[in-house]
Design a protein around this motif. Structure first.
Motif, mmCIF file in Angstrom:
data_model
loop_
_atom_site.group_PDB
_atom_site.id
_atom_site.type_symbol
_atom_site.label_atom_id
_atom_site.label_comp_id
_atom_site.label_asym_id
_atom_site.label_seq_id
_atom_site.Cartn_x
_atom_site.Cartn_y
_atom_site.Cartn_z
ATOM 1 N N VAL A 153 56.095 44.706 8.940
ATOM 2 C CA VAL A 153 55.965 46.099 9.365
ATOM 3 C C VAL A 153 57.328 46.666 9.738
ATOM 4 O O VAL A 153 57.682 47.797 9.357
ATOM 5 N N ASP A 302 48.942 59.670 3.477
ATOM 6 C CA ASP A 302 48.413 58.349 3.154
ATOM 7 C C ASP A 302 48.944 57.911 1.798
ATOM 8 O O ASP A 302 48.874 58.663 0.822
ATOM 9 N N PRO A 345 55.842 46.110 1.083
ATOM 10 C CA PRO A 345 55.119 47.271 1.593
ATOM 11 C C PRO A 345 56.082 48.411 1.933
ATOM 12 O O PRO A 345 57.256 48.152 2.219
ATOM 13 N N PRO A 346 55.567 49.658 1.867
ATOM 14 C CA PRO A 346 54.173 50.035 1.609
ATOM 15 C C PRO A 346 53.838 50.028 0.117
ATOM 16 O O PRO A 346 54.714 50.250 -0.718
ATOM 17 N N THR A 352 47.988 53.455 3.742
ATOM 18 C CA THR A 352 49.048 53.264 4.721
ATOM 19 C C THR A 352 49.756 54.597 4.914
ATOM 20 O O THR A 352 50.187 55.212 3.938
#
Length: 405
Positions: A153, A302, A345-346, A352
């Motif tokens: 993250v 998103d 990610p993302p 997300t």
């Protein structure tokens, strides 16, 4: 529009990772420390330590009791570890390099570091990909392990120094693309086959010419220069050898790695002497999908919405969204994060929220195993300023190659 082609890329000072986020992570999970074990090929470990070698396992340990980060460096790497892990640090975390027990497995050295910090039991956070043997050593020593994605993250939002590295390598990527386009524009057709510099033009010749540009500017191709022609352009990862014919799609995906470990990523598709048939219709659909996806990019959006918009635009041109490579249509997600890993990610097809500082690819495509493939890809930074994103190295889009980039 002409691109700016660098001669000697300068990403500036090497990025440094602030480890202070661990204080919040440990407090929120009531854990006593964090441990990871890997080698120079583990991008998460490189992010945490900025240590770039060697290719045998070493350990990273963060203990919350004294906010101390420890790199258990391999034999003969103390000075390099001191420079990369400590001297370039950007936070107030107490850092140390340990070279004791260099003959022991990295997991045992991690246990020893925890014990030296006065942590003989309790909960230790580990990433999901920690090696099995390292996890066993920790469990056998009496620690309870709990998986965390905190580092993954943390890596998603890039610092200014990281963005500088990404921008730099993407500029060199654009220079490689310009070389490929120039060669295609210079090519002539004979009996349906393109010829350049007195010989048949192949995907391998084009790949070597691109890679030479990357290498001379200090960027490593890393085996990631994907070029397909005709039917092989529908293969998402084609690195084989094909003659390039007039009238067929030539898909070029360049994703090299720069001096500090960060990747570039750019795709363009060209056709030499095309007849304006399937490949033109596919190109128009993909370019419209790319623009539709870019319009969605902004903090708070998103990520899945970006993919949905791209897929809907491609569908409007009569190309379906399909599940498997080898089918006709749009066969993959619209994009992904890029940093120390080429794919991280993302993921733009997952739910997300996008945040300022994320760097992602946007790369819709249409494929037909019998006809070829078309993909266009931009590497973009999500920003708080309008329009919500910045293309890190703008490069023209055109299905017909030209000399003047």
């Amino acid at each position: 529009m002409k691109t700016t082609q660098p001669t000697t890329p300068d990403p500036g000072s090497p990025p440094a990772t602030s480890l202070e986020f661990f204080n919040t992570v440990l407090a929120d999970t009531d854990a006593d420390g964090f441990v990871h074990v890997g080698d120079r090929f583990d991008d998460e470990l490189r992010y945490l330590t900025r240590f770039s070698g060697p290719d045998r396992p070493y350990a990273f340990v963060y203990t919350g009791s004294e906010a101390t980060a420890t790199l258990c460096a391999p034999r003969l790497f103390h000075e390099q570890a001191q420079t990369e892990f400590i001297d370039r640090a950007s936070d107030t975390t107490h850092r140390q390099v340990r070279t004791e027990q260099v003959g022991e497995p990295a997991g045992i050295r991690a246990v020893s570091t925890l014990q030296a910090a006065g942590i003989s039991d309790g909960t230790i956070l580990v990433p999901q990909q920690i090696p099995h043997d390292a996890a066993l050593y920790l469990e056998q020593a009496g620690y309870e392990l709990r998986s965390t994605d905190a580092v993954t993250v943390q890596r998603q939002q890039k610092t200014p120094a990281e963005i500088g590295c990404l921008r730099c390598v993407q500029q060199v990527t654009a220079a490689g693309m310009a070389q490929a386009e120039k060669i295609l524009a210079e090519s002539t057709e004979k009996n349906g086959v393109l010829r350049w510099s007195g010989a048949a033009l192949t995907t391998e010749v084009l790949r070597r010419q691109i890679n030479a540009i990357l290498a001379q500017d200090g960027v490593q191709p890393a085996g990631n220069t994907v070029i397909g022609a005709g039917s092989s352009a529908a293969d998402l990862h084609f690195t084989g050898v094909e003659e390039i014919n007039a009238g067929e799609t030539v898909l070029i995906d360049i994703s090299p790695r720069g001096p500090h470990g960060y990747y570039g990523d750019m795709t363009r598709t060209f056709v030499v002497e095309g007849d304006g048939g399937w490949e033109r219709r596919a190109y128009v659909a993909v370019e419209a999908a790319l623009d539709a996806a870019l319009r969605q990019l902004a903090p708070g959006v998103d990520a899945a919405t970006v993919h949905e918009e791209a897929a809907a635009e491609i569908g409007a041109y009569g190309f379906p969204m399909v599940a498997e490579e080898g089918e006709i249509g749009f066969t993959h997600g619209t994009g992904h994060g890029v940093g120390l890993s080429l794919h991280e990610p993302p993921i733009l097809s997952r739910e997300t929220p996008l945040e300022s500082g994320m760097v992602v690819t946007v790369e819709p495509g249409v494929y037909d195993p019998d006809r070829g493939g078309v993909r266009l890809e931009e590497l973009v930074l999500i920003t708080a300023a309008e329009p919500g994103y910045e293309i890190l190295a703008p490069y023209p889009r055109s299905i017909t190659p030209t000399h003047s980039r």
